[in-house]
Enzyme design. Structure first.
Site, PDB file in Angstrom:
ATOM      1  N   GLY A  37      28.829  45.378  41.078  1.00 53.90           N
ATOM      2  CA  GLY A  37      27.819  45.531  42.129  1.00 53.90           C
ATOM      3  C   GLY A  37      28.481  45.546  43.510  1.00 53.90           C
ATOM      4  N   HIS A  38      29.376  44.568  43.744  1.00 55.13           N
ATOM      5  CA  HIS A  38      30.082  44.531  45.037  1.00 55.13           C
ATOM      6  C   HIS A  38      30.930  45.791  45.229  1.00 55.13           C
ATOM      7  CE1 HIS A  38      29.753  40.083  44.112  1.00 55.13           C
ATOM      8  NE2 HIS A  38      29.257  40.122  45.325  1.00 55.13           N
TER       9      HIS A  38
END
Ligand code: PAF
Length: 281
Positions: A37-38
């Site tokens: 996600g990051h």
């Protein structure tokens, strides 16, 4: 800017290396223990900006007294490897005592939006988030900053703060990244036991059931909330904290859906608190 990623801790080193960057500059603020996600935020920043700064800082002021600050997962070595692979130019890993010296006494607080949902369950949380994000903005002076849709209220609060404080920064909200079974990626997923991890896809399945009903024409907010509750009730390890069907901008609870709505929930699986949301309409 020279090739290779520069890692800085001290503010004066950040200020100096920041002068070497070509613009536009994108900022990806994180608390570390990075996952896909990051990295998707970094990828988006790489597409839209010439240079990317990522920050890693487990911000103590956004944790309540009974929350998981001490046990929050950390793996700096792996984080730096992932950020370098993703092509980040500067990683800033400030020390807590530099961000919050002993005489620290200035806070940034968004009012109405933070009294609802996560804000009502986690008093002081958003004051900590907006204070640190504002400090990160001031220090890194980005043109754009990237946040995940999974933390929908955080995204709304940061958008509001950016407008209210006239930061010349474009806030970019990126799609939630999910595991194969639909569980939203989160550093806190690391707390789940194997059994709990299996159960945790119930959040996604509950949201999906409500989304399907919405797509089939259901516009009554209470009916959609009830669909989420009914699906969650089928998983004995899931303890619902709240389900909300609210206006996308104001986060006020709706009776009937007409414009864009945010369907969101917070659920305990064992001691781990998970959040997720879908945008409807
Ligand atoms: O979303 C997070 O990881 C944090 O709330 C943030 C934005 C990095 C501020 O500490």
């Amino acid at each position: 800017m020279t090739e290779g990623m520069i890692i800085v801790t001290k503010l004066e080193d950040l200020f100096y290396t920041r002068t070497l960057l070509d613009g536009p500059v994108g900022l990806v603020p994180t608390m570390g223990y990075l996952h896909a996600g990051h990295i998707s935020l970094v990828r988006q920043a790489k597409i839209e900006c010439k240079s990317v700064i990522a920050t890693i800082f487990v911000n103590p002021t956004q944790f309540g007294p009974h929350e998981d600050l001490a046990s929050y997962p950390r793996n700096l070595e792996n984080d730096l490897r992932l950020l370098e692979q993703a092509g980040v130019n500067i990683v800033w890993t400030p020390a807590t005592e530099d961000m919050y010296p002993p005489d620290f006494q200035t806070w940034v607080e968004v009012e109405n939006l933070t009294s609802l949902l996560e804000g009502s369950m986690r008093p002081g949380h958003f004051r900590g988030v907006t204070t640190i994000v504002s400090k990160l903005f001031n220090a890194t002076r980005p043109d754009k900053s990237y946040f995940g849709q999974k933390d929908a209220q955080q995204a709304a609060v940061i958008r509001q703060m950016t407008r209210d404080l006239s930061y010349p920064i474009d806030i970019v909200i990126c799609r939630t990244q999910r595991e194969a079974d639909g569980l939203a990626m989160s550093s806190r997923n690391a707390y789940l036991t194997t059994d709990q991890r299996k159960a945790a896809d119930i959040l996604y399945r509950a949201l999906l059931a409500a989304q399907t009903a919405f797509d089939d024409g259901e516009k009554n907010a209470e009916t959609l909330r009830q669909i989420v509750k009914d699906v969650l009730a089928t998983e004995h390890q899931a303890q619902l904290q709240y389900v909300s069907c609210a206006d996308y901008d104001t986060l006020k609870e709706l009776d009937t859906l007409s414009g864009k709505a945010l369907l969101s929930l917070a659920v305990f699986i064992g001691k781990t608190r998970l959040i997720d949301n879908f945008i409807l309409g």
